[in-house]
Scaffold this motif. Structure first.
Motif, PDB file in Angstrom:
ATOM      1  N   PHE A 134       1.718  64.375  16.562  1.00 39.89           N
ATOM      2  CA  PHE A 134       0.958  63.719  17.627  1.00 39.89           C
ATOM      3  C   PHE A 134       1.690  62.417  17.925  1.00 39.89           C
ATOM      4  CE2 PHE A 134      -1.913  60.519  19.093  1.00 39.89           C
ATOM      5  CZ  PHE A 134      -2.819  61.159  19.909  1.00 39.89           C
ATOM      6  N   ASP A 191      -3.749  53.410  12.316  1.00 32.94           N
ATOM      7  CA  ASP A 191      -5.059  53.440  11.663  1.00 32.94           C
ATOM      8  C   ASP A 191      -5.001  52.489  10.478  1.00 32.94           C
ATOM      9  OD1 ASP A 191      -7.099  54.230   9.720  1.00 32.94           O
ATOM     10  OD2 ASP A 191      -7.553  55.809  11.158  1.00 32.94           O
ATOM     11  N   GLU A 208      -6.972  51.895   8.050  1.00 28.96           N
ATOM     12  CA  GLU A 208      -7.333  52.442   6.744  1.00 28.96           C
ATOM     13  C   GLU A 208      -6.157  53.222   6.152  1.00 28.96           C
ATOM     14  OE1 GLU A 208     -10.232  55.471   6.830  1.00 28.96           O
ATOM     15  OE2 GLU A 208     -10.524  55.444   4.657  1.00 28.96           O
ATOM     16  N   ARG A 266      -9.834  59.145   1.671  1.00 26.86           N
ATOM     17  CA  ARG A 266     -10.546  59.080   2.951  1.00 26.86           C
ATOM     18  C   ARG A 266     -11.797  59.938   2.891  1.00 26.86           C
ATOM     19  NH1 ARG A 266      -6.626  59.920   7.990  1.00 26.86           N
ATOM     20  NH2 ARG A 266      -8.173  58.683   9.082  1.00 26.86           N
ATOM     21  N   VAL A 287     -15.523  59.731   5.758  1.00 27.76           N
ATOM     22  CA  VAL A 287     -15.119  59.825   7.161  1.00 27.76           C
ATOM     23  C   VAL A 287     -15.545  61.162   7.754  1.00 27.76           C
ATOM     24  CG1 VAL A 287     -12.813  60.775   6.752  1.00 27.76           C
ATOM     25  CG2 VAL A 287     -13.217  59.335   8.726  1.00 27.76           C
ATOM     26  N   GLU A 326     -17.512  61.318  11.250  1.00 23.81           N
ATOM     27  CA  GLU A 326     -16.879  61.822  12.467  1.00 23.81           C
ATOM     28  C   GLU A 326     -17.126  63.306  12.668  1.00 23.81           C
ATOM     29  OE1 GLU A 326     -15.436  59.768  14.505  1.00 23.81           O
ATOM     30  OE2 GLU A 326     -15.554  58.034  13.183  1.00 23.81           O
ATOM     31  N   THR A 376     -15.730  65.929  11.224  1.00 24.28           N
ATOM     32  CA  THR A 376     -14.484  66.656  11.419  1.00 24.28           C
ATOM     33  C   THR A 376     -14.168  67.447  10.158  1.00 24.28           C
ATOM     34  OG1 THR A 376     -12.231  66.412  12.180  1.00 24.28           O
ATOM     35  CG2 THR A 376     -13.008  64.747  10.647  1.00 24.28           C
ATOM     36  N   SER A 377     -13.010  68.070  10.128  1.00 20.98           N
ATOM     37  CA  SER A 377     -12.698  68.930   8.995  1.00 20.98           C
ATOM     38  C   SER A 377     -11.578  68.337   8.152  1.00 20.98           C
ATOM     39  CB  SER A 377     -12.284  70.310   9.494  1.00 20.98           C
ATOM     40  OG  SER A 377     -11.046  70.223  10.145  1.00 20.98           O
ATOM     41  N   ALA A 391      -8.846  69.749   7.307  1.00 18.92           N
ATOM     42  CA  ALA A 391      -7.543  70.051   7.891  1.00 18.92           C
ATOM     43  C   ALA A 391      -7.154  68.984   8.908  1.00 18.92           C
ATOM     44  CB  ALA A 391      -7.581  71.425   8.557  1.00 18.92           C
ATOM     45  N   VAL A 392      -8.132  68.577   9.697  1.00 24.10           N
ATOM     46  CA  VAL A 392      -7.871  67.538  10.703  1.00 24.10           C
ATOM     47  C   VAL A 392      -7.479  66.237  10.022  1.00 24.10           C
ATOM     48  CG1 VAL A 392      -9.024  66.057  12.390  1.00 24.10           C
ATOM     49  CG2 VAL A 392      -9.326  68.524  12.503  1.00 24.10           C
ATOM     50  N   LEU A 393      -8.186  65.953   8.938  1.00 30.09           N
ATOM     51  CA  LEU A 393      -7.920  64.722   8.201  1.00 30.09           C
ATOM     52  C   LEU A 393      -6.505  64.739   7.625  1.00 30.09           C
ATOM     53  CD1 LEU A 393      -9.845  62.400   7.794  1.00 30.09           C
ATOM     54  CD2 LEU A 393     -10.312  63.253   5.510  1.00 30.09           C
ATOM     55  N   SER A 435      -3.941  66.485   8.719  1.00 30.77           N
ATOM     56  CA  SER A 435      -2.960  66.392   9.796  1.00 30.77           C
ATOM     57  C   SER A 435      -2.855  64.950  10.292  1.00 30.77           C
ATOM     58  CB  SER A 435      -3.370  67.350  10.915  1.00 30.77           C
ATOM     59  OG  SER A 435      -3.301  66.739  12.163  1.00 30.77           O
ATOM     60  N   ASP A 436      -3.995  64.311  10.410  1.00 29.82           N
ATOM     61  CA  ASP A 436      -4.027  62.924  10.873  1.00 29.82           C
ATOM     62  C   ASP A 436      -3.286  62.014   9.895  1.00 29.82           C
ATOM     63  OD1 ASP A 436      -5.184  60.787  12.622  1.00 29.82           O
ATOM     64  OD2 ASP A 436      -6.114  60.205  10.745  1.00 29.82           O
ATOM     65  N   ASP A 446       0.437  62.529  10.035  1.00 34.25           N
ATOM     66  CA  ASP A 446       0.984  61.915  11.244  1.00 34.25           C
ATOM     67  C   ASP A 446       1.194  60.417  11.052  1.00 34.25           C
ATOM     68  OD1 ASP A 446       1.756  63.233  13.528  1.00 34.25           O
ATOM     69  OD2 ASP A 446      -0.294  63.807  14.025  1.00 34.25           O
ATOM     70  N   HIS A 447       0.162  59.782  10.524  1.00 35.72           N
ATOM     71  CA  HIS A 447       0.252  58.338  10.311  1.00 35.72           C
ATOM     72  C   HIS A 447       1.342  58.010   9.305  1.00 35.72           C
ATOM     73  CE1 HIS A 447      -2.897  56.960  12.861  1.00 35.72           C
ATOM     74  NE2 HIS A 447      -3.800  57.739  12.318  1.00 35.72           N
ATOM     75  N   THR A 496       1.266  63.196  23.483  1.00 37.43           N
ATOM     76  CA  THR A 496       1.698  64.578  23.403  1.00 37.43           C
ATOM     77  C   THR A 496       1.508  65.033  21.973  1.00 37.43           C
ATOM     78  OG1 THR A 496       3.307  64.410  25.187  1.00 37.43           O
ATOM     79  CG2 THR A 496       3.695  66.106  23.548  1.00 37.43           C
ATOM     80  N   ALA A 497       0.887  66.164  21.806  1.00 43.25           N
ATOM     81  CA  ALA A 497       0.732  66.736  20.470  1.00 43.25           C
ATOM     82  C   ALA A 497       1.352  68.118  20.486  1.00 43.25           C
ATOM     83  CB  ALA A 497      -0.735  66.815  20.084  1.00 43.25           C
ATOM     84  N   VAL A 498       2.112  68.434  19.469  1.00 46.48           N
ATOM     85  CA  VAL A 498       2.739  69.752  19.381  1.00 46.48           C
ATOM     86  C   VAL A 498       2.387  70.360  18.028  1.00 46.48           C
ATOM     87  CG1 VAL A 498       4.888  71.061  19.459  1.00 46.48           C
ATOM     88  CG2 VAL A 498       4.649  68.993  20.829  1.00 46.48           C
ATOM     89  N   ARG A 499       2.000  71.601  18.052  1.00 46.99           N
ATOM     90  CA  ARG A 499       1.743  72.320  16.802  1.00 46.99           C
ATOM     91  C   ARG A 499       2.435  73.655  16.832  1.00 46.99           C
ATOM     92  NH1 ARG A 499      -4.251  71.438  14.224  1.00 46.99           N
ATOM     93  NH2 ARG A 499      -4.010  69.195  14.115  1.00 46.99           N
ATOM     94  N   LYS A 528     -10.001  69.096  17.998  1.00 46.83           N
ATOM     95  CA  LYS A 528     -10.747  68.269  17.047  1.00 46.83           C
ATOM     96  C   LYS A 528      -9.885  67.114  16.561  1.00 46.83           C
ATOM     97  CE  LYS A 528     -13.681  71.501  14.700  1.00 46.83           C
ATOM     98  NZ  LYS A 528     -13.693  72.256  13.447  1.00 46.83           N
ATOM     99  N   SER A 529      -8.642  67.430  16.269  1.00 45.59           N
ATOM    100  CA  SER A 529      -7.795  66.363  15.724  1.00 45.59           C
ATOM    101  C   SER A 529      -7.489  65.321  16.804  1.00 45.59           C
ATOM    102  CB  SER A 529      -6.528  66.940  15.104  1.00 45.59           C
ATOM    103  OG  SER A 529      -5.514  67.070  16.041  1.00 45.59           O
ATOM    104  N   PHE A 534     -10.454  63.161  16.846  1.00 38.84           N
ATOM    105  CA  PHE A 534     -10.486  62.310  15.661  1.00 38.84           C
ATOM    106  C   PHE A 534      -9.499  61.158  15.798  1.00 38.84           C
ATOM    107  CE2 PHE A 534      -9.068  61.300  11.329  1.00 38.84           C
ATOM    108  CZ  PHE A 534     -10.279  60.893  10.810  1.00 38.84           C
ATOM    109  N   LYS A 535      -8.310  61.492  16.262  1.00 36.25           N
ATOM    110  CA  LYS A 535      -7.270  60.468  16.361  1.00 36.25           C
ATOM    111  C   LYS A 535      -7.633  59.380  17.362  1.00 36.25           C
ATOM    112  CE  LYS A 535      -3.111  62.692  14.887  1.00 36.25           C
ATOM    113  NZ  LYS A 535      -2.950  61.753  13.794  1.00 36.25           N
ATOM    114  N   HIS A 565       8.652  64.650  15.782  1.00 33.61           N
ATOM    115  CA  HIS A 565       7.913  63.396  15.965  1.00 33.61           C
ATOM    116  C   HIS A 565       8.864  62.304  16.476  1.00 33.61           C
ATOM    117  CE1 HIS A 565       4.365  60.890  14.407  1.00 33.61           C
ATOM    118  NE2 HIS A 565       5.097  60.097  15.146  1.00 33.61           N
TER     119      HIS A 565
END
Lengths: 388, 804
Positions: free
Chosen positions: A8, A16, A18, A36, A41, A45, A47-48, A50-52, A54-55, A58-59, B491-494, B521-522, B525-526, B723
């Motif tokens: 992303f 972020d 945190e 987290r 969280v 939020e 959320t799941s 998996a999302v956490l 991935s997030d 990314d960070h 832009t997000a790529v998966r 969802k992500s 969240f982001k 990225h």
């Protein structure tokens, strides 16, 4: 269905706070996700996991890419790769260079060498700071030290400019560097801002030879002192003794003041070596404090010893070998006797004020200005260090 | 691009359509590889996508069309030089309506393809919208005669465009708006797709070529502006497909369908109840690995079923949200080695003019089974709850209307349509299910097998965005007007591996669905720190780079809005949007990029310019209007030329831009005052920046990047590599814009993102193509404070016009 690739990228780089903190603390992605999760969280939020994950990944990637820029913060300002608002940039730098005081206290008085870095495991265990975070902070100290060691000018300002740190943090770093934790005597002078060390070349060589001229801070006696105490002491020493503080007098026609400041401190010995002066000094202080201080009797009894200790600490500062004992001497010869006599901090303050002011009325004492400058830093140090 | 000086001015619109169209073509041509003769010319098309249950499919053998244009260059001499008779204004009555339509139609029909790739139009431009028209064609690329020549390709596209045109005609429309073409290629098989929205356009616009006349006309129009475009363009006695028609809920004069699917943005004048939302239909279909013709055949056989299912999903999800219209519909069919993927995205809204959608009813096949019955009723309850929840979430509270005013749905439309449906009917009419039992306007889902059960389940798996979030794939969110200037483009790529050993359609569907849902969802969240915000222009692109790999790329912009103002704005949403529309249009008309005024920049186009000057002086249009028109044409031509060349045509605008830009930057640098030397460049896929006025267009940015690494692991694996690459692409675009003196990119789009990896060799490659318009914008707040920069743009242009 596993995600092989998952990125992303925002036009404005998302930071972020945190996750940044978790990254700085040296947690792995898995640990960070776990923390987290514990932070709730998910519930907040909706959320799941998996999302956490991935997030977090990314960070972490972003931070890894940012790290090389953080090593030289002005580059972070000039780079084009990440569009980050100025206040966020400041936050990134500030947090990256923030340090744990417990760790700084441990490292105080040690050389920033590979050997020390290897000992970080133990330090980490003792302080509870993560090993990766320890290494990062250690590298930060080293980087700051390397960058400013050759520079002239006020230390804190140099650090502020080179690393874009907020004044308070820069002062802390300056204090660390200053306290000679890792430095040689020569550097100590460099940081004081003197254009040239006030030593002859022979002394200079001797100083370099005695590479162990760091302030001694690791002794058992000094364990009660925190990093903040040392930093405050170093700051007051810089404030009162460094070139900046001496600037008005540097313009003095006599001119050689900054160079000879420490040499001149020897002149103060007259206060204790001359019996008349010492007696007069004592009577002046005692008469001023009579009735105002709860420990008057103890003061009267100990005055000579205290005064000797206070003056001699200054006299020893020119000798590399003795500099290391600066803090030890202060504790051993001033703080501990006072403590055993149950002086209150107020008593000490009152005493120091009058003790510093009294020589003004001593006939034949010509170093009033020098004395007051010297005592200003010493008083500040003592008052800061006078606690349990 | 030669332009006949005798050409009446009205042709400028056609230039627009054609040159834009060509952009699409030239890009799809990028991938063509040699091939011979097309052995499998199955042209497949879906009818207009209005009522789903009557969806029909036609498999028409490929018709051979006489080729009219021989190259991808627009040849304007081909367009007939007939001027239009001046349309007479008056009440829009039945016979007059027909007359008017015929007139327009005749003018439009003389064009080869009356297609517009634009998705937003001035108020009143769209008289009627018929529905989505689309056509697909499966072709083999390895049998082309002379690969260097575009003949075969052009013939294919011409074929598809004819198909589209005839679909539009069947809907009683003479034009197609929001038109787009795309391709999906796997090995030698290629799916060509085209889709658009059939529409009837206002002849006034086409005639005068100026906006002033049209605005006047709009006032004269009999049909109210808020619902006019919803009224059916076709004859209700001769409907191209069966549909429930009712009297318009807004004006009660004309007939409207029960649902409306379109590919365009929501017209600004449309009256919308509540908020809109992003609706996606996702679908996977396995296919056997095959070669050449066999492969093409199996794909062709799968396509109609996929399209049917995509529409079913869209319709169900639309009903589930209590909405009745889709805008910005984009159906993407991607072909891979062993599967086909379909992803449809659209923005659902509740149009006040259309009837309230009925609920969804589930009907089981085996009613005697007790537990089954219980299950069904449980699901029914869940569905009803979801609908109620969604109505609350999207603030859909249409005003209650007394039944007698609404009038009952027109009776027996089905019967009639059966008789009269002629356009594209074939034998599969018998497969049509009669689902109209039960409540009269309820939508019945029959659960006849496990697949259907899965479908119903998947309906309910779509999680609504968390509170504070809205999303849409159109430019702006219907129902939100108070944007703050805070935007975040991303832009997000998966890439995911479908790791099942024996994948079935169900598991694949579920995986794909989860992938998309997780991605959304992500994103939510982001971007949670931006709440309350709306994801606008959410653009999904699916690719199947390898056997079991699915790549999804999303580009969108998150815009924060002011919650407090939203409440106030709710009171008069339509008025506000109309206001906004009119100002927007004015701004668009007054494109400050007056290229004709600048000798440097207009040099490459000087013959064309002269032609235009000549043309407009002939027609005797007032100078001011002419200038505006010219500048627009010039911009479009510049765009077209740039794109065709595939390079960045920015040097000319640079010279022109610099003085203003400098002045602007000087103005800006004073208040900003930070020690940072890097200027901030905003990016957005939208055509505007909220809370800002675009004072100057600096030209197109169109950049291709290819990046390769031979140390993939060292760069943090595929994610690290991509990225960094995307971040660098953004940075390069920003730097380029900043170098031109701009401070934003609008209409940003990532056209290509091709990623390939070879982990064994520790290598990866990636190609990215992005484009957008470099602009200078001024904050509206600053505009008031600094009156200097804004006027400089205008006088400079007009002064230049005088001298030329």
């Amino acid at each position: 269905m596993s995600s092989d690739l998952d990125v992303f990228v925002g036009n404005t780089t998302l930071i972020d706070e945190e996750v940044y903190r978790l990254w700085l603390d040296g947690h792995s992605v898995a640990e960070a996700v776990a923390r987290r999760l514990r932070g709730g969280v998910l519930e907040r939020e909706g959320t799941s996991v998996a999302v956490l994950q991935s997030d977090t990944r990314d960070h972490y990637r972003t931070f890894q890419m940012l790290e090389r820029l953080l090593h030289a913060p002005p580059r972070l300002l000039q780079q084009l790769l990440f569009q980050i608002p100025p206040e966020r940039q400041a936050l990134l730098v500030q947090r990256y260079y923030a340090f744990d005081e417990a760790l700084a206290r441990e490292l105080l008085g040690k050389k920033l060498s590979k050997g020390t870095k290897k000992e970080l495991d133990e330090v980490s265990a003792r302080t509870g700071v993560g090993i990766r975070s320890c290494r990062r902070q250690f590298d930060n100290f080293k980087r700051v030290f390397k960058a400013v060691e050759e520079l002239r000018g006020p230390l804190a300002e140099n650090i502020q400019q080179l690393f874009l740190l907020p004044p308070a943090l820069a002062r802390d770093y300056a204090a660390i560097v200053f306290s000679g934790i890792w430095g040689l005597w020569e550097r100590f002078w460099g940081f004081l801002g003197c254009p040239d060390p006030p030593f002859s070349s022979r002394d200079y060589a001797a100083i370099v030879f005695f590479a162990n001229s760091r302030f001694e801070t690791g002794k058992r006696r000094l364990q009660f002192l925190s990093f903040g105490d040392f930093a405050a002491c170093a700051q007051s020493m810089m404030a009162h003794w460094s070139q900046g503080a001496l600037a008005p007098e540097a313009a003095d026609p006599d001119g050689d003041l900054p160079k000879s400041f420490l040499q001149d401190l020897k002149e103060l010995k007259v206060l204790v070596s001359d019996k008349d002066l010492l007696d007069q000094h004592k009577s002046l202080v005692c008469s001023a404090l009579r009735g105002k201080i709860s420990v008057y009797n103890e003061l009267e009894a100990n005055f000579k010893a205290l005064s000797r200790a206070l003056v001699n600490v200054g006299g020893k500062l020119t000798h590399a070998r003795d500099v290391r004992d600066f803090f030890v001497d202060l504790v051993e010869k001033v703080i501990e006797p006072c403590r055993s006599d149950k002086w209150s901090p107020g008593d000490l303050r009152l005493f120091l004020t009058h003790y510093t002011a009294a020589p003004r009325n001593l006939p034949g004492f010509r170093h009033q200005a020098l004395w007051e400058r010297y005592m200003a830093a010493i008083s500040a140090c003592l008052l800061r260090m006078y606690h349990d | 691009m030669p332009l006949d000086p005798q050409q009446p001015n009205s042709h400028c619109y056609w230039l627009t359509a054609h040159s834009e169209l060509l952009c699409v073509c030239s890009h799809s041509h990028l991938h063509w590889i040699p091939f011979n003769e097309d052995p499998n010319p199955n042209t497949y098309s879906s009818g207009p996508s209005t009522p789903l249950k009557n969806q029909t499919y036609s498999f028409s053998p490929s018709k051979s069309y006489s080729r009219q244009s021989s190259s991808s260059d627009t040849d304007l001499s081909l367009t007939p030089k007939t001027g239009m008779g001046s349309g007479s204004a008056g009440k829009e009555g039945g016979p007059f309506k027909t007359l008017l339509r015929q007139q327009t139609q005749s003018a439009l029909e003389q064009r080869e393809f009356p297609f517009f790739t634009l998705t937003t139009f001035p108020p009143g431009f769209l008289l009627h919208v018929g529905g989505v028209v689309s056509a697909r064609s499966v072709k083999l690329l390895d049998r082309i005669h002379n690969p260097d020549e575009p003949e075969t390709r052009d013939a294919w596209w011409a074929e598809i465009r004819q198909e589209i045109k005839s679909h539009a005609k069947a809907l009683g429309c003479h034009a197609v708006v929001g038109y787009s073409e795309s391709t999906s290629i796997c090995e030698e098989v290629c799916i060509l797709s085209a889709s658009g929205t059939a529409a009837v356009l206002n002849p006034r616009f086409l005639q005068d070529g100026t906006m002033e006349g049209c605005l006047e006309q709009r006032i004269e129009e009999a049909s109210p502006p808020g619902c006019g475009f919803c009224h059916i363009p076709y004859d209700e006695l001769n409907m191209p497909f069966p549909a429930h028609l009712t009297y318009c809920y807004n004006c009660r004069k004309q007939k409207v369908p029960d649902v409306l699917f379109t590919t365009i943005d929501l017209p600004v004048e449309a009256i919308v109840v509540g908020k809109g939302c992003l609706i996606q239909a996702r679908l996977c279909r396995l296919k056997k690995k095959a070669q050449a013709e066999a492969n093409a055949t199996s794909i062709s056989n799968l396509l109609p079923f996929m399209e049917y299912e995509v529409h079913t999903q869209l319709m169900n999800k639309l009903k589930l949200r209590g909405m009745n219209a889709l805008f910005g519909l984009r159906i993407q069919i991607t072909v891979g080695e062993n599967m086909l993927m379909g992803l449809a995205s659209a923005t659902g809204v509740y149009l006040a003019a259309l009837p309230t959608p009925g609920g969804i009813q589930i009907a089981g096949k085996t009613p005697n089974d007790g537990t089954y019955e219980q299950h069904i009723s449980h699901m029914q309850k869940k569905i009803n709850d979801t609908i109620a929840k969604n109505k609350e979430l999207y603030e859909i509270n249409p005003p209650e209307l007394p039944e007698e005013i609404i009038g009952s749905p027109i009776p027996e439309p089905r019967q009639r349509s059966r008789l009269l449906r002629s356009q594209s009917e074939s034998s599969d009419e018998v497969t049509e299910l009669d689902l109209s039992h039960g409540k009269k306007d309820a939508f019945v889902l029959e659960i006849d097998d496990t697949d259907a059960m899965e479908d119903v389940h998947s309906l309910l798996t779509d999680v609504p965005p968390p509170s504070g979030f809205y999303s849409c794939n159109t430019e702006i969110m219907p129902g939100i007007n108070n944007w703050t200037p805070e935007i975040q483009m991303f832009t997000a790529v998966r890439v995911s591996r479908l790791s099942n050993i024996n994948p079935t359609n169900q598991t694949l569907n579920k995986n794909f669905n989860d992938l998309c849902e997780n991605l959304l969802k992500s994103l939510y969240f982001k971007l949670r720190s931006m709440v309350p915000c709306c994801l606008c222009h959410v653009n999904f692109t699916v690719a199947l780079p390898e056997d079991e790999l699915v790549q999804i790329a999303v580009t969108a912009v998150a815009i924060t809005y002011d919650k407090n103002q939203a409440l106030q704005a709710n009171k008069a949403p339509t008025e506000k949007s109309q206001q906004r529309a009119s100002t927007d249009n004015e701004e668009q008309l007054q494109f400050p990029l007056e290229l004709s005024s600048d000798p440097l920049s207009s040099q490459p186009f000087s013959p064309a310019k002269e032609a235009l000057e000549g043309a407009s002086s002939h027609t005797g249009i007032p100078a001011a209007q002419r200038d505006r028109c010219n500048s627009w044409i010039e911009l479009i031509k510049l765009k077209a030329q740039t794109i065709r060349r595939g390079s960045i045509k920015t040097t000319t605008s640079l010279e022109k831009a610099s003085p203003l830009a400098e002045g602007y930057l000087r103005h800006r640098s004073v208040p900003s005052g930070t020690n940072s030397t890097v200027s901030v460049v905003k990016m957005t896929p939208l055509s505007f920046l909220p809370g800002a006025k675009i004072t100057k267009y600096l030209g197109i940015i169109n950049m291709f990047f290819i990046r390769e690494t031979t140390s993939l692991r060292e760069e943090g694996g595929v994610s690290g590599f991509l990225h960094a690459f995307i971040a660098e692409v953004f940075a390069m675009v920003r730097a380029h814009v900043a170098a031109l003196g701009g401070n934003a990119v609008v209409s940003y789009i990532m056209k290509q993102c091709v990623f390939m990896e070879n982990p064994n060799k520790n290598q990866a490659q990636c190609l990215i193509n992005v484009s957008g318009d470099a602009v200078i914008f001024v904050r509206e707040s600053e505009l008031e404070a600094l009156p200097v920069p804004a006027p400089t743009a205008q006088p400079a242009g007009s002064a230049g016009d005088v001298t030329t």
